[in-house]
Design an enzyme around this catalytic site. Structure first.
Site, PDB file in Angstrom:
ATOM      1  CB  CYS A   1      -3.655  19.994  13.173  1.00 57.02           C
ATOM      2  SG  CYS A   1      -2.597  18.720  12.450  1.00 57.02           S
TER       3      CYS A   1
ATOM      4  CG  ASP B   1     -26.567  34.787  -7.414  1.00 55.18           C
ATOM      5  OD1 ASP B   1     -27.382  35.336  -6.665  1.00 55.18           O
ATOM      6  OD2 ASP B   1     -25.902  35.413  -8.265  1.00 55.18           O
TER       7      ASP B   1
ATOM      8  CG  ASP C   1     -21.921  35.638 -10.984  1.00 55.91           C
ATOM      9  OD1 ASP C   1     -22.763  35.877 -10.085  1.00 55.91           O
ATOM     10  OD2 ASP C   1     -21.930  36.196 -12.090  1.00 55.91           O
TER      11      ASP C   1
END
Length: 827
Positions: free
Chosen positions: A89, A500, A699
């Site tokens: 699309c 991380d 986070d």
């Protein structure tokens, strides 16, 4: 010679100052391949260009002008696009917009359902773009009329209403069909009963299923086929056949079975999948909203209304060079440089690092960070769109927009499968009508419909979403939240995982790790004295020491004369003893020697810990170490990722020595240390440029751009909401071992999808030749065995009821196979 591709446009040109400029612009444009005529008007500052649009586009002309050292008058507009359901699309909308004369650039974002168009002013208008989008079969939303979020909410409500009504009618149709199949006596004639089923199926077909027809038309106009084509084609075949069989059963040699249950059930199931997808997509923009919500609303600025007079102004009114005052507990409104005062700033919301950072004269401060202690003044150096927070927001938007959407395997196959099946059906109809025995038309129509019902896309439409639904459900049971099917499709291709450090591999808050006592003082006594002195401190390091003492059940004493020195340490009197706790410089400035503690302190620092020196009554008494400790499960998480053949990297803003100490402890392959917040996404991009499929696990808010840039973004559930909204996967428990589980789940799900697609096509492909009448030559004399006559009739033709049964069996096999995912064991 003029051709149908010949186009003439007018381009505003800026920067021309004399007649020679006109010559340079004309030379630059005239030298562009495909340009036939150029006329530049110096007074009007415009260039009229005739060119062959099949060889050159407006963007090439703009580039030619800019390469000559001048500017082109470009405008940019963004608007919402509705009705996009897959990556194909996006391609159709971009193609439609790019084909509009005067357009120089198009970016369509499936996640935000927005299109951004750059165009030449005067050559195109937003109205042209709306017509182009609508012509492609989609909807365009003007921001001034309705926001994209409002349109999305309205679309979700409409879809939910259609699903509820469609489901209710489908249940009635299924009950009515089942009643006939059981052979019970009907209370009304068969024809009347079928008309009742037709009345129930018609609203489902043309009201609830209208979006499929609209999408099909938009695709056909561009010579393409997609899932909408399959849904509309398959359900229409079943519906129209049943309608004809209802009113003219004699056309089918008396075999007037109806299949309204098939058409209604397909539409209802597909609507359910679309509703679930719409709900997940509706949460995409929450990350941007929450990032924007971090910014301070007002700022206290020193302006010229009086000597040192402080004025509260909206943060939007802060200008570069303004002197801004920040008090304890307030947010820093914009980026800047400290002029006076000292304080500790909590930068966790931007950097993800838990320990506050001391700021003094000359240091840089970041907007949206929290001032935890003292007051200070700073000069605004970056305001508005230039602040670090604004850049992070922009990076998230760009990363989301640039991520290549996955082209569904079913969509790729359907682009070829549907035209082939329709072609086979048409050829079959023509051959049987021209050369078949009487009644030729009946046989031709019967075989034509049987082929289309065999090709009905129910199983094909269920193959991917059912596996994804079961896979995501199992993921939830395992503590893994999946935002969409694309994440599951991508995760099985991963080569590398970037973790991380803070809050992912570590606990995200400092803890007491070491107590080293000297001069004959017991360790517990040293800790008790220091913890008592730190009771009045609000610094996280002090809190870690107090918590450590309480965990050891040490009784804390009252303090006198407590004082905190920003960036240094604390001093207090405990039970008549003068206690000093802080860094080396603090003790040195207080006149206390180091007494051999420095080597031990450096050793602790090399291990990634923060040493704090202690003096009692003016004499060195020992040191304590505090660190953001590694989670117990982190090493096992890294080992499991290695067992899956993945490279593991750790990214952090910490210094390299600290980072490498943690990496050695956990067995991590690659260390990305001293990485600034805005550079995390760049580090992920570098890995992608090495040809790797990368997952980012984090986070903090500063991780959001990297999460969006990565092929798969994974957020730790114990972190910030913004990180979770920007990610593709969220680990609810915060356990990093969930990353390996997510990859395992992805591999199992993709394997299941491929199996489903095989079964979805196997029945259809095997029975299409039978539906075309390939068995007729063998049974032309009516010798079909009695056992097979209910299936093939007298002459070996496939009964349409068998076509529907095969399709239903295909669907059942797909659903059954998808449900097997619930029993798959993933460590």
């Amino acid at each position: 010679m003029e051709t149908k591709d010949r186009t003439t446009i007018t381009i505003p040109v800026t920067g021309m100052t004399c007649g020679s400029c006109v010559g340079r612009v004309e030379k630059a444009l005239g030298g562009t391949e495909g340009v036939s005529e150029v006329s530049v008007n110096f007074a009007a500052e415009k260039a009229s260009v005739s060119y062959d649009s099949s060889r050159v586009n407006a963007d090439d002309l703009v580039s030619a002008i800019e390469d000559a050292g001048y500017g082109a008058g470009l405008e940019e507009v963004s608007f919402g696009v509705t009705g996009m359901t897959c990556a194909s699309c996006v391609g159709r909308v971009e193609k439609a917009l790019s084909g509009t004369p005067g357009v120089t650039g198009v970016n369509v974002n499936l996640a935000t359902e927005k299109a951004t168009v750059s165009y030449l002013s005067g050559e195109a208008s937003p109205g042209d773009f709306e017509r182009a989008v609508e012509g492609a079969g989609y909807g365009a939303i003007r921001e001034e009329e309705e926001s994209v979020e409002e349109a999305g909410a309205r679309g979700y409500r409409d879809l939910r209403t259609k699903l509820v009504v469609s489901a209710a009618l489908t249940v009635l149709v299924l009950l009515g069909t089942l009643y006939m199949m059981l052979g019970a006596g009907l209370p009304v004639p068969m024809a009347v009963w079928n008309i009742g089923l037709l009345a129930l199926a018609t609203p489902v077909q043309f009201w609830a299923g209208w979006q499929f027809y609209k999408g099909t038309w938009g695709a056909l106009k561009h010579g393409q086929a997609n899932m909408n084509t399959l849904i509309a084609g398959g359900t229409s075949a079943a519906y129209l056949y049943s309608t004809v069989a209802t009113f003219a059963p004699q056309l089918f040699a008396g075999r007037a079975e109806v299949y309204f249950d098939v058409s209604t059930a397909i539409i209802t199931l597909i609507l359910l999948g679309r509703l679930l997808e719409a709900r997940a997509k509706g949460r995409t923009n929450e990350a941007i909203k929450k990032l924007a919500g971090l910014q301070a609303k007002t700022a206290r600025v020193v302006r010229g209304q009086g000597p040192g007079e402080e004025v509260d102004v909206p943060v939007e009114d802060v200008e570069m060079g303004d002197v801004v005052v920040v008090r304890p507990g307030e947010k820093v409104p914009v980026d800047g440089r400290v002029l006076s005062g000292e304080s500790a700033l909590d930068e966790a919301m931007i950097t993800g690092e838990s320990i506050p950072v001391t700021k003094r004269k000359g240091d840089e401060v970041i907007g949206a960070t929290l001032n935890t202690s003292g007051s200070f003044r700073f000069e605004a150096t970056k305001v508005g769109k230039d602040t670090a927070l604004s850049q992070i927001i922009r990076m998230v938007e760009e990363a989301q927009g640039s991520k290549a959407p996955i082209q569904r395997l079913a969509d790729r196959i359907s682009g070829v499968f549907v035209p082939i099946v329709i072609g086979i059906a048409l050829v079959t109809f023509a051959v049987w009508w021209a050369f078949g025995p009487e009644p030729a038309f009946t046989f031709a129509l019967l075989n034509f419909v049987a082929i289309l019902i065999i090709a009905c896309p129910c199983a094909m439409g269920l193959a991917t979403p059912t596996s994804i639904m079961v896979g995501t459900g199992k993921g939830a049971e395992m503590g893994i939240l999946v935002k969409g099917g694309e994440a599951l499709e991508q995760a099985h291709k991963l080569d590398a995982v970037v973790l991380d450090k803070t809050g992912t591999l570590t606990k995200g808050k400092p803890e007491l790790t070491d107590v080293v006592a000297t001069n004959g003082l017991p360790e517990e006594e040293l800790l008790r004295l220091v913890a008592s002195a730190e009771r009045g401190s609000e610094h996280p390091l002090g809190e870690a020491i107090v918590n450590g003492a309480r965990e050891r059940a040490l009784p804390l004493a009252e303090t006198e004369g407590f004082g905190a020195v920003t960036g240094g340490g604390v001093k207090a009197t405990v039970e008549g003893r003068k206690i000093l706790v802080g860094n080396r410089r603090f003790l040195y400035e207080s006149g206390v020697g180091e007494d051999g503690l420095v080597p031990r302190g450096e050793e602790l620092a090399a291990a990634g810990k923060t040493p704090m020196f202690v003096a009692v009554d003016g004499e060195p008494a020992g040191l304590l170490a505090v660190a953001d400790t590694v989670r117990e499960e982190s090493r096992q998480a890294v080992e499991r990722l290695h067992s899956l053949g993945l490279e593991v990297a750790m990214i952090t803003g910490d210094n390299r020595r600290t980072a490498e100490a943690i990496a050695r402890e956990l067995g991590i392959d690659r260390v990305l240390a001293e990485v600034l917040p805005q550079d995390k996404a760049n580090e992920v991009k570098k890995l992608q440029e090495e040809g790797k499929k990368v997952a980012m696990v984090g986070d903090g808010i500063n991780d959001a751009p990297a999460l969006a840039q990565a092929d798969v973004g994974v957020a730790i559930g114990t972190g910030t909401d913004v990180a979770m909204e920007a990610a593709d996967l969220t680990l609810i428990s915060g356990d990093a071992r969930g990353v390996a589980r997510a990859v395992g789940l992805s591999k199992a799900t993709i394997r299941n999808i491929k199996q489903n697609l095989f079964w979805a096509f196997a029945y259809n492909v095997a029975l299409i030749p039978v539906a075309a009448g390939i068995l007729y030559p063998f049974f032309a004399d009516g010798t079909v065995p009695e056992l097979l006559k209910p299936i093939f009739g007298e002459y070996g033709f496939l009964n349409p009821i068998l076509a529907a049964a095969a399709m239903a069996l295909s669907s059942v096999s797909v659903l059954t196979n998808a449900l097997r995912l619930r029993r798959v064991k993933i460590y």
